[in-house]
Design an enzyme around this catalytic site. Structure first.
Site, PDB file in Angstrom:
ATOM      1  N   CYS A  71      90.088 -29.884 -12.874  1.00 22.63           N
ATOM      2  CA  CYS A  71      91.458 -30.011 -12.361  1.00 22.63           C
ATOM      3  C   CYS A  71      92.415 -29.012 -13.010  1.00 22.63           C
ATOM      4  O   CYS A  71      92.333 -28.738 -14.198  1.00 22.63           O
ATOM      5  CB  CYS A  71      91.975 -31.412 -12.632  1.00 22.63           C
ATOM      6  N   ASN A  93      93.945 -34.619 -15.819  1.00 23.16           N
ATOM      7  CA  ASN A  93      92.628 -33.991 -15.886  1.00 23.16           C
ATOM      8  C   ASN A  93      91.826 -34.820 -16.882  1.00 23.16           C
ATOM      9  O   ASN A  93      92.331 -35.139 -17.954  1.00 23.16           O
ATOM     10  CB  ASN A  93      92.776 -32.538 -16.372  1.00 23.16           C
ATOM     11  N   GLY A  94      90.589 -35.176 -16.526  1.00 22.11           N
ATOM     12  CA  GLY A  94      89.763 -35.989 -17.423  1.00 22.11           C
ATOM     13  C   GLY A  94      89.292 -37.245 -16.719  1.00 22.11           C
ATOM     14  O   GLY A  94      89.365 -37.337 -15.492  1.00 22.11           O
ATOM     15  N   LYS A 135      73.201 -16.912 -12.087  1.00 20.37           N
ATOM     16  CA  LYS A 135      74.281 -16.252 -11.346  1.00 20.37           C
ATOM     17  C   LYS A 135      73.968 -16.216  -9.858  1.00 20.37           C
ATOM     18  O   LYS A 135      74.817 -16.499  -9.030  1.00 20.37           O
ATOM     19  CB  LYS A 135      74.455 -14.843 -11.895  1.00 20.37           C
ATOM     20  N   LYS A 178      85.399 -23.877 -13.457  1.00 17.37           N
ATOM     21  CA  LYS A 178      85.344 -22.876 -14.526  1.00 17.37           C
ATOM     22  C   LYS A 178      85.192 -23.538 -15.894  1.00 17.37           C
ATOM     23  O   LYS A 178      84.415 -23.113 -16.721  1.00 17.37           O
ATOM     24  CB  LYS A 178      86.613 -22.026 -14.479  1.00 17.37           C
ATOM     25  N   HIS A 216      51.463 -20.311 -14.361  1.00 17.79           N
ATOM     26  CA  HIS A 216      51.146 -21.728 -14.589  1.00 17.79           C
ATOM     27  C   HIS A 216      51.914 -22.625 -13.629  1.00 17.79           C
ATOM     28  O   HIS A 216      52.451 -23.661 -14.025  1.00 17.79           O
ATOM     29  CB  HIS A 216      51.449 -22.090 -16.048  1.00 17.79           C
ATOM     30  N   GLU A 262      74.331 -19.740  -8.336  1.00 14.43           N
ATOM     31  CA  GLU A 262      75.704 -20.255  -8.344  1.00 14.43           C
ATOM     32  C   GLU A 262      76.551 -19.710  -7.206  1.00 14.43           C
ATOM     33  O   GLU A 262      77.356 -20.434  -6.638  1.00 14.43           O
ATOM     34  CB  GLU A 262      76.412 -19.829  -9.645  1.00 14.43           C
ATOM     35  N   TRP A 297      89.604 -31.735  -8.863  1.00 15.57           N
ATOM     36  CA  TRP A 297      88.150 -31.602  -8.706  1.00 15.57           C
ATOM     37  C   TRP A 297      87.614 -33.024  -8.724  1.00 15.57           C
ATOM     38  O   TRP A 297      87.652 -33.700  -9.752  1.00 15.57           O
ATOM     39  CB  TRP A 297      87.602 -30.769  -9.867  1.00 15.57           C
ATOM     40  N   GLU A 318      69.980 -15.894 -17.188  1.00 11.26           N
ATOM     41  CA  GLU A 318      71.363 -15.654 -16.784  1.00 11.26           C
ATOM     42  C   GLU A 318      71.408 -15.047 -15.368  1.00 11.26           C
ATOM     43  O   GLU A 318      72.257 -15.404 -14.553  1.00 11.26           O
ATOM     44  CB  GLU A 318      72.041 -14.747 -17.823  1.00 11.26           C
ATOM     45  N   ARG A 330      89.562 -22.590 -11.514  1.00 13.20           N
ATOM     46  CA  ARG A 330      89.006 -23.725 -12.243  1.00 13.20           C
ATOM     47  C   ARG A 330      88.120 -24.600 -11.357  1.00 13.20           C
ATOM     48  O   ARG A 330      87.356 -25.410 -11.870  1.00 13.20           O
ATOM     49  CB  ARG A 330      90.140 -24.574 -12.834  1.00 13.20           C
TER      50      ARG A 330
END
Ligand code: F6R
Length: 605
Positions: free
Chosen positions: A2, A102-103, A481, A600, A500, A484, A76, A477, A29
């Site tokens: 948020c 937020n939270g 990316k 974010k 394997h 995402e 969010w 990484e 965010r």
């Protein structure tokens, strides 16, 4: 997660425009609904809905929302779907109090039950809505807003950054925080509260970081801070933000992500020019420790793996990389001879904060590798290395990943010097000095090729990234990316592990990206490429310049200058992978800056 903005100022003309622009700057965010509230002529005017900031702003008649004090929120969703009803701000029964949050309020179900029994009417499914109703209740008992908020702090469980306005105080904003970030901004005539600095960066660079269990009251050009447990005032002066407002703009690039990839070289140059004495101290602390535990999430976790490859292999130190949310597994082995390396761009990732706090309680020395100055993790840490990357707006980390790895390299370099490993230290020194230029060269040279590869792989269902040694971090990484922002399923494996299980998935044109430098991993990687090629895979390699054999074997390749072989590779070898992810996302028509469902700064567990 948020986004929060609160503004109180003397001028009523541009308040809504500023709230709107501030929320635009917080879009990175991640969010799914938006709301505004303005205190106006003893009432609160609210506009909110699901959708983007621009969409909700279009539905809002700014001329009806005139006032000098207002709040804005991008939500969010956690408790309740992204709907108009669940969007913030939330109000009390009389529409006198508006709250953004937020939270997560962990005890909201019980509180909601009690408030409903008392006759309060709830209009959303959110945890947040208990806050205005609780405040309403406390005010009805004759308490002032400040007293009510102090009491609220004893009632609420969980984590919060709360911003509250009340019709009886049309020039005041109340802010309170526990475990979620809130930054205040001040000028002579205005005061701001925000979840993150870019929200108010064009208006002021004088910022104050609110700490846990603190309440702040804001009036135009004035602020007061109180400790909610003691009720005492706290004196705290603003610190100057060095980020320029331009740094949080796209600067002619189509997306923040591309701009940030292009900034990577300069970011490392800035870090190189920065103070080294804390890096020396950290190197010594690591050398003195019995064991080293890294704690981080997502991309920062992959960056933190570098610590293991460098310190374990060269110094024989036990390094245990730990995903922050799994910190409990390492707690039993943490003691006062443990060094914890916490890596976090935002310094506000709740999983990492929790892990670091627990480790500190067990006596560990905390080293923080962080971007955002004054963030929560920096206040817990014993030593801090700021990665000096400037604001990163693209949700997917790029320049900050490289800057985190670079910070670890710099610590490693100091450790080599301290242990008289001069030959390796000299080699590293040369590579460190050259690396900003090399990164800029790779970005310039490889963009066109990354665009071509993106066209080729855009319709793939899945892709693999395979590397060995330190370049497993590069592969991990790279895969994160791609998944995402392009929504192509991508996984990274140690190349040896690909036989394997993963190899079962290979079919014609299955894209596989190999990190194949000219070091001790090369021969084995060639074997892995041949195995995959034999099953029809489309092979792309990141290779050392002029490696003729690999050029012939691979379908596509990116070339990296030779001096980055051995343990120095995982910065330059990463760049083509960031470019591939970016161009695959944009070729598919996705906005890489705001990938779906992602935030974010992840401030809920
Ligand atoms: C991925 C990404 C995330 C973050 C993670 C930790 O592109 O950006 O995986 O790396 O959420 O965030 P920080 O570094 O702020 O702790």
């Amino acid at each position: 997660m948020c986004g929060i903005i609160g503004i109180t100022q003397n001028n009523s003309e541009d308040l809504m425009e500023k709230l709107y622009q501030s929320l635009k700057r917080l879009e990175y965010r991640g969010y799914d609904s938006v709301g505004f509230a303005v205190l106006s002529q003893e009432s609160i005017k609210i506009s909110k809905n699901k959708g983007k900031v621009d969409e909700v702003a279009k539905q809002t008649d700014f001329s009806l929302m005139k006032g000098t004090t207002g709040i804005g929120h991008s939500r969010w969703a956690t408790h309740g779907a992204p709907t108009k009803e669940n969007a913030h701000p939330h109000t009390d029964c009389q529409n006198k109090i508006a709250v953004i949050h937020n939270g997560i309020i962990s005890n909201f179900l019980q509180l909601r039950k009690e408030l409903t029994q008392k006759g309060h009417i709830f209009t959303s499914e959110t945890d947040t809505e208990v806050v205005p109703h609780l405040l309403e209740d406390l005010l009805q008992q004759g308490k002032s807003m400040k007293e009510a908020l102090f009491e609220l702090a004893t009632i609420l469980g969980g984590a919060y950054a709360l911003v509250v306005i009340h019709t009886s105080e049309p020039n005041k904003i109340y802010c309170m925080k526990k475990e979620n970030p809130l930054i205040l901004g001040v000028t002579k005539d205005e005061s701001y509260a925000a979840s993150d600095i870019p929200a108010f960066l064009p208006y002021t660079r004088e910022a104050i970081t609110l700490r846990d269990d603190e309440l702040a009251t804001l009036e135009p050009g004035k602020y007061m801070i109180y400790n909610v447990k003691t009720g005492k005032t706290v004196s705290r002066k603003p610190h100057r933000i060095t980020w320029t407002p331009d740094a949080a703009q796209k600067g002619g690039y189509p997306h923040f992500m591309l701009k940030e990839i292009h900034e990577s070289g300069q970011v490392l140059r800035t870090q190189l020019a920065s103070e080294i004495s804390n890096v020396e101290q950290i190197a010594q602390a690591i050398l003195d420790a019995d064991n080293i535990i890294t704690m981080a999430a997502g991309t920062a976790f992959y960056a933190s793996l570098t610590t293991q490859y460098l310190f374990q292999q060269t110094f024989g130190k036990i390094v245990i990389p730990t995903i922050a949310s799994e910190y409990e597994t390492v707690l039993p082995i943490i003691n006062k001879n443990t060094v914890v390396v916490a890596v976090s761009q935002s310094g506000e990732t709740i999983d990492t904060i929790k892990a670091v706090k627990e480790a500190k309680q067990k006596g560990a020395k905390i080293i923080a590798i962080v971007n955002v100055v004054g963030s929560t993790i920096t206040r817990i840490a014993d030593h801090i290395v700021y990665i000096q990357a400037g604001p990163e707006i693209g949700v997917a980390a790029t320049k900050t990943y490289l800057a985190q790895v670079f910070a670890i390299w710099r610590i490693y370099h100091q450790a080599l010097l301290k242990t008289n490993q001069t030959t390796l230290a000299q080699q590293l020194q040369k590579a460190i000095q050259n690396i900003p230029d090399e990164i800029e060269r790779i970005v310039r040279n490889d963009e066109a090729k990354a665009r071509d590869i993106a066209k080729k792989i855009q319709n793939a269902q899945s892709a693999f990234y395979l590397g060995r040694g330190i370049n497993l971090t590069t592969a991990l990484e790279g895969a994160l990316k791609l998944k995402e922002i392009s929504y192509i399923h991508a996984e990274a494996y140690p190349a040896g592990e690909s036989k394997h299980g993963p190899i079962a998935l290979i079919h014609k044109n299955y894209p596989i990206i190999f990190i194949a430098p000219n070091d001790n991993t090369r021969e084995k990687i060639i074997g892995n490429i041949m195995e995959m090629k034999a099953r029809g895979a489309y092979t792309i390699g990141i290779i050392e310049k002029h490696d003729q054999e690999l050029k012939q074997i691979l379908h596509q390749y990116f070339e990296i200058n030779p001096q980055y072989s051995k343990q120095l590779q995982n910065i330059p070898y990463q760049i083509p992978l960031h470019l591939i992810a970016y161009y695959t996302a944009t070729t598919k028509g996705h906005d890489p800056d705001y990938p779906r469902n992602l935030a974010k700064s992840v401030t809920v567990e």
